[in-house]
Design a protein around this motif. Structure first.
Motif, short mmCIF file in Angstrom:
data_model
loop_
_atom_site.label_atom_id
_atom_site.label_comp_id
_atom_site.label_asym_id
_atom_site.label_seq_id
_atom_site.Cartn_x
_atom_site.Cartn_y
_atom_site.Cartn_z
N HIS A 15 0.84 -1.20 0.00
CA HIS A 15 0.00 0.00 0.00
C HIS A 15 0.87 1.24 0.00
N PHE A 16 0.44 2.25 -0.77
CA PHE A 16 1.18 3.51 -0.82
C PHE A 16 0.35 4.63 -0.22
N PRO A 17 0.84 5.26 0.85
CA PRO A 17 0.13 6.46 1.33
C PRO A 17 0.39 7.60 0.34
N THR A 18 -0.65 8.26 -0.12
CA THR A 18 -0.48 9.41 -1.02
C THR A 18 -1.35 10.54 -0.50
N ASP A 19 -1.19 11.73 -1.10
CA ASP A 19 -1.99 12.88 -0.68
C ASP A 19 -3.48 12.63 -0.86
N LEU A 22 -4.86 6.31 0.66
CA LEU A 22 -4.02 5.11 0.61
C LEU A 22 -4.30 4.34 -0.68
N VAL A 23 -3.23 4.12 -1.48
CA VAL A 23 -3.40 3.35 -2.72
C VAL A 23 -3.08 1.89 -2.41
N LYS A 24 -4.11 1.05 -2.50
CA LYS A 24 -3.90 -0.37 -2.20
C LYS A 24 -3.55 -1.10 -3.49
N SER A 25 -2.29 -0.92 -3.90
CA SER A 25 -1.88 -1.45 -5.20
C SER A 25 -1.93 -2.97 -5.25
N VAL A 26 -1.48 -3.60 -4.16
CA VAL A 26 -1.56 -5.06 -4.06
C VAL A 26 -2.24 -5.34 -2.73
N GLY A 43 -3.89 -8.73 -16.49
CA GLY A 43 -4.87 -7.95 -15.76
C GLY A 43 -4.92 -6.54 -16.25
N GLU A 44 -5.92 -5.84 -15.74
CA GLU A 44 -6.17 -4.45 -16.08
C GLU A 44 -4.93 -3.60 -15.80
N SER A 45 -4.75 -2.55 -16.58
CA SER A 45 -3.69 -1.60 -16.29
C SER A 45 -3.93 -1.02 -14.89
N GLY A 46 -2.89 -0.98 -14.09
CA GLY A 46 -3.02 -0.46 -12.73
C GLY A 46 -3.52 -1.47 -11.73
N SER A 47 -3.58 -2.75 -12.12
CA SER A 47 -4.12 -3.75 -11.20
C SER A 47 -3.08 -4.26 -10.21
N GLY A 48 -1.82 -3.81 -10.37
CA GLY A 48 -0.81 -4.16 -9.37
C GLY A 48 0.22 -5.16 -9.84
N LYS A 49 0.29 -5.41 -11.13
CA LYS A 49 1.21 -6.42 -11.64
C LYS A 49 2.66 -6.00 -11.43
N SER A 50 2.98 -4.78 -11.85
CA SER A 50 4.38 -4.34 -11.72
C SER A 50 4.75 -4.14 -10.26
N VAL A 51 3.84 -3.60 -9.47
CA VAL A 51 4.13 -3.39 -8.05
C VAL A 51 4.44 -4.72 -7.39
N THR A 52 3.72 -5.77 -7.77
CA THR A 52 3.99 -7.11 -7.23
C THR A 52 5.40 -7.56 -7.56
N GLY A 63 11.35 2.52 0.94
CA GLY A 63 10.53 3.62 0.44
C GLY A 63 9.38 3.88 1.39
N HIS A 64 8.34 4.53 0.89
CA HIS A 64 7.22 4.84 1.77
C HIS A 64 6.11 3.80 1.69
N ALA A 65 6.34 2.72 0.91
CA ALA A 65 5.30 1.70 0.78
C ALA A 65 5.12 0.92 2.08
N ASP A 181 8.70 -8.27 -16.97
CA ASP A 181 7.55 -7.37 -16.93
C ASP A 181 7.36 -6.77 -18.32
N GLU A 182 6.33 -7.18 -19.02
CA GLU A 182 6.06 -6.70 -20.38
C GLU A 182 7.32 -6.76 -21.24
N PRO A 183 7.96 -7.91 -21.36
CA PRO A 183 9.27 -7.95 -22.01
C PRO A 183 9.21 -7.69 -23.51
N SER A 280 -10.84 2.84 -9.41
CA SER A 280 -9.89 3.62 -8.62
C SER A 280 -9.36 2.72 -7.52
N LEU A 281 -8.05 2.83 -7.23
CA LEU A 281 -7.49 1.99 -6.18
C LEU A 281 -7.58 2.68 -4.83
N ILE A 282 -8.00 3.95 -4.85
CA ILE A 282 -8.17 4.65 -3.57
C ILE A 282 -9.59 4.45 -3.08
N1 LIG Z 1 5.13 4.51 -5.72
C1 LIG Z 1 3.80 4.55 -5.86
N2 LIG Z 1 3.06 5.42 -5.15
C2 LIG Z 1 1.72 5.47 -5.28
N3 LIG Z 1 1.01 4.67 -6.09
C3 LIG Z 1 1.70 3.79 -6.83
C4 LIG Z 1 3.12 3.67 -6.76
N4 LIG Z 1 3.53 2.70 -7.61
C5 LIG Z 1 2.40 2.25 -8.19
N5 LIG Z 1 1.31 2.89 -7.74
C6 LIG Z 1 -0.08 2.65 -8.12
O1 LIG Z 1 -0.34 1.29 -7.91
C7 LIG Z 1 -1.23 0.79 -8.91
C8 LIG Z 1 -0.69 -0.47 -9.52
O2 LIG Z 1 0.39 -0.14 -10.34
P1 LIG Z 1 1.17 -1.19 -11.23
O3 LIG Z 1 2.30 -0.45 -11.84
O4 LIG Z 1 1.48 -2.38 -10.43
O5 LIG Z 1 0.08 -1.55 -12.31
P2 LIG Z 1 0.21 -2.64 -13.47
O6 LIG Z 1 -0.77 -3.71 -13.16
O7 LIG Z 1 1.62 -3.02 -13.67
O8 LIG Z 1 -0.36 -1.79 -14.70
P3 LIG Z 1 0.16 -1.70 -16.20
O9 LIG Z 1 -0.49 -2.83 -16.92
O10 LIG Z 1 -0.42 -0.38 -16.66
O11 LIG Z 1 1.66 -1.73 -16.20
C9 LIG Z 1 -1.43 1.93 -9.89
O12 LIG Z 1 -2.67 2.54 -9.63
C10 LIG Z 1 -0.30 2.86 -9.60
O13 LIG Z 1 -0.68 4.19 -9.87
#
Ligand SMILES: Nc1ncnc2c1ncn2[C@@H]1O[C@H](COP(=O)(O)OP(=O)(O)OP(=O)(O)O)[C@@H](O)[C@H]1O
Ligand SMILES: Nc1ncnc2c1ncn2[C@@H]1O[C@H](COP(=O)(O)OP(=O)(O)OP(=O)(O)O)[C@@H](O)[C@H]1O
Ligand code: SF4
Ligand code: SF4
Ligand SMILES: [Mg+2]
Ligand SMILES: [Mg+2]
Lengths: 345, 340
Positions: A15-19, A22-26, A43-52, A63-65, A181-183, A280-282
């Motif tokens: 989770h990322f605290p933002t202004d 809280l963004v619950k990315s995963v 999965g959908e763009s922004g669904s948390g794949k890269s963050v995982t 970091g602040h995660a 990741d998206e190679p 929205s993840l918020i």
């Molecule tokens: N450092 C961060 N601070 C705040 N929010 C973040 C941070 N990193 C990622 N996010 C948010 O977390 C969510 C998941 O991001 P992520 O990059 O994992 O998506 P993704 O599934 O890889 O999407 P895509 O298919 O577009 O690459 C997004 O809404 C993104 O804005």
């Protein structure tokens, strides 16, 4: 299934605290993977794949995660491990191929030197030995005349060559876990096909565990043993390739399959889009995060809007997060979805 | 066969490459290098090919955002190849372009109303019930809410932003729309919405499209005819059905076989053509047949003589000395010559 897995992710939350909140990315993600096997994450763009994937490499540490849950890699837990320790595992134990190779290679050092450096982090060898190894690696990934290309800078390579060099760098220490990741997103189809072949071959030769993250269901179908479908920071369906492509049970997965025109089928008159837009993840929608876009929500008698569904086993390790019963889902797939997808077959 | 709305003959665009302070020209990027095709009224012509083969440049040429180096562009019977900006003005209403990136192509400081209404103001078009009403009608047409009039682009999702871009394009009731990668920046789940919208609008408004995309599945879905480009040339042009069922150019065959299929059953059985190497640079394209450096069928003649684009079956044009799936000689149309 009770045996120890090579990679075992349990209830991971990032989770990322933002202004804005809280963004619950995963948000409570679990999956596992063995050596020699490939897991596809779609999965959908922004669904948390890269963050995982960044989370597994420990790149959110310091970091602040806010991170919780467990990541077991070859018997070691990484969420609670120190940053220094996780760092020492990068390269040899686990490595990553990033979407954009230009931003992940240093522009001022030659491609060869960067591979040599990556190798020498984990191997106490002379520069000459490392150089020879790097040239071998460039050759393996299909860079023509690797001795001559060794001293080239990243910008002197074409997109496909840079991606290959990136793969060479990721594989130079023979990592046990490789995350891609998206190679191939930035690559042309004919070059993409070469890179996918290459990854398949290298994985077989090195017996690595491979995670491939992509939005391209075709790429996933070609490479993966298991597939994880994500939506709004959670797994919504998880199973074998056959589970996901031949008997999918989640409405979002159906939506993905219906949205895509496919070359292996007669072109249907209309695509079957998923209505609405990604969540929205918020302010995650209440209940099932997919409910505002789900055509089957009315059939859950209000539960879709109010209760978060659990990820439950349907059959033989095939997991689905949906309030519809298994029989309902199977009936819908057989009678309402599949016939439309194959309308003109 | 319906009449041609646009026809292009021997079209070329060479971008000079300069060096040093004096900007001495040291070469040219032959982005588009002698292509001919026509776009018929009411049809969708798809243009596919790999990165850098000249698709966008072709789109910008036929919308006359840039001026050709050579060749001719005829729109509704008028030669517009070198028309001055002033004379092009009425054409700007008839021919519109939709851009790839829904994020950067909308001005973030303007409201949706201002963005979609701009073409009316710029062109000084009179509307029956005022510009606002006209804009709201268009917003409804593309599936947006008239209440969105006063909102800003950042308040919309990618798919919605692409709709705003399309709404702006439709404002002046164009005849021809060139859509450059209209869905590639969108999420998979949103792409289908936009593809369906483009199809609906075509039916309702009798539009003609040129759709540029690298995604071969999307192009097949949306197109009546398809042109395949390689390094500034059209190598194959045919009805969508013919092109995908019996591709004749080796490059088209390779391209189609390289597309990953979302089906776990088929993955072992499919026959693959794996090309070696990358697409060569358009700065210094290979001589004669430009594909010969990667073609598994290449012979000496391919390096010596450029194969012309000729019709080998009805409506199916190919530029290759040794085409695949070519009909037996007797079946070929008379004008095809003896190339095969
Ligand atoms: N450092 C961060 N601070 C705040 N929010 C973040 C941070 N990193 C990622 N996010 C948010 O977390 C969510 C998941 O991001 P992520 O990059 O994992 O998506 P993704 O599934 O890889 O999407 P895509 O298919 O577009 O690459 C997004 O809404 C993104 O804005
Ligand atoms: N203004 C310019 N000046 C110089 N070279 C240019 C210019 N515009 C395009 N080019 C070059 O012309 C070639 C064709 O470019 P174009 O953008 O038409 O390709 P494309 O087929 O649209 O590729 P993509 O699929 O990557 O969008 C490329 O090599 C490109 O670098
Ligand atoms: S839980 Fe309800 S809203 Fe969510 S996917 Fe299942 S049917 Fe749709
Ligand atoms: S002309 Fe020769 S090199 Fe070119 S595509 Fe045909 S067979 Fe291949
Ligand atoms: Mg990502
Ligand atoms: Mg382009």
């Amino acid at each position: 299934m009770t045996d120890e897995h090579f990679l075992d992710v349990k209830d991971l939350r990032i989770h990322f605290p933002t202004d804005d909140g809280l963004v619950k990315s995963v948000d409570g993600l679990s999956f596992h993977l063995e050596r020699g096997k490939t897991l596809g994450i779609v999965g959908e763009s922004g669904s948390g794949k890269s963050v995982t994937s960044l989370g597994i490499l420990g790149l959110h540490k310091g970091g602040h995660a806010k991170i919780s849950g467990e990541i077991w890699l070859d018997g070691e837990e990484l969420v609670s491990a120190s940053l220094d320790h996780v760092r020492s595992l990068r390269g040899k134990k686990m490595a990553m191929i990033f979407q954009d190779p230009l931003s992940s290679m240093h522009p001022y050092y030659s491609v060869g030197d960067q591979i040599v450096e990556a190798y020498r982090v984990h191997n106490k060898v002379t520069k000459q030995v490392a150089r020879k190894h790097a040239i071998d690696m460039l050759d393996r990934v299909g860079i023509p005349q690797p001795e001559r290309r060794f001293d080239s800078y990243p910008h002197e390579f074409s997109g496909g060559m840079r991606q290959r060099a990136m793969i060479a760098m990721a594989l130079v220490n023979n990592p046990d876990l490789l995350i891609a990741d998206e190679p191939t997103t930035a690559l042309d189809v004919t070059v993409q096909a070469q890179i996918l072949d290459l990854m398949r071959d290298l994985q077989r030769d090195f017996n690595a565990a491979l995670i491939i993250i992509t939005h391209d269901l075709g790429v996933v179908a070609e490479l993966s043993d298991d597939i994880l479908v994500m939506y709004g920071g959670k797994a919504i369906e998880y199973g074998t390739g056959a589970d996901i492509f031949e008997r999918p049970e989640h409405p979002y997965t159906w939506g993905l399959l219906g949205s895509m025109p496919r070359l292996d089928r007669e072109p249907t008159e209309r695509l079957l889009p998923i209505k609405g837009s990604p969540p929205s993840l918020i302010n995650v929608p209440s209940g099932c995060a997919f409910h505002p876009r789900c055509a089957f929500e009315p059939r859950t008698h209000g539960k879709g809007k109010s209760e978060v569904p659990e990820l439950i086993e349907s059959e033989g390790g095939h997991l689905v997060r949906c309030h519809l019963t298994r029989d309902e889902r199977r009936a819908i797939w057989e009678t309402e979805i599949k016939p439309n997808l194959e309308a003109t077959l | 066969m319906s009449e041609a709305l646009l026809s292009v003959d021997g079209l070329q665009k060479h971008f000079p490459v300069t060096k040093g302070l004096l900007k001495r020209q040291v070469g040219a990027v032959k982005a588009v290098d002698g292509i001919s095709f026509e776009v018929r009224k009411g049809e969708t012509l798809g243009v596919v090919g790999e990165s850098g083969c000249g698709k966008t440049t072709t789109g910008r040429l036929i919308t006359r955002l840039i001026e050709p180096t050579g060749g001719k562009i005829v729109f509704e019977g008028r030669d517009i190849s070198h028309m001055s900006q002033g004379k092009l003005r009425p054409l700007r209403r008839d021919v519109q372009m939709i851009f790839q990136d829904p994020y950067s192509s909308l001005n973030p400081r303007h409201t949706v109303g201002a963005i979609v209404g701009a073409p009316f103001r710029i062109q000084g078009v009179q509307t029956e019930h005022g510009v606002k009403r006209a804009v709201q009608d268009i917003l409804a047409l593309v599936g947006l809410n008239p209440e969105h009039y006063n909102r800003y682009p950042h308040e919309f999702s990618g798919g919605q932003r692409q709709r705003i871009g399309i709404a702006r394009t439709l404002a002046l009731k164009p005849k021809l729309i060139v859509a450059d990668e209209p869905v590639s920046a969108l999420d998979v789940s949103i792409q289908a919405q936009v593809v369906n919208l483009l199809e609906d609008l075509q039916n309702e408004l009798d539009l003609t499209y040129v759709v540029i995309a690298h995604d071969l599945s999307v192009v097949r879905h949306i197109s009546d005819r398809v042109a395949v480009m390689y390094l500034g040339k059209i190598v194959e042009l045919a009805d969508q059905k013919d092109l995908y069922k019996s591709p004749m150019h080796p490059y088209t065959n390779a391209l189609l076989s390289a597309v990953p299929i979302p089906d776990v059953k088929g993955r072992q059985g499919r026959e693959r053509i794996r090309l070696q190497g990358d697409v060569p640079s358009p700065l210094n394209p290979p001589p004669a047949c430009r594909f010969h450096t990667r073609c598994w069928k290449a012979q000496e003649i391919c390096k010596q003589v450029e194969p012309p684009l000729v019709e080998l079956a009805t409506g199916h044009e190919v530029a290759c000395h040794f085409p695949e799936n070519a009909p037996a000689k007797g079946d070929a149309p008379a004008e095809a010559g003896a190339t095969a």
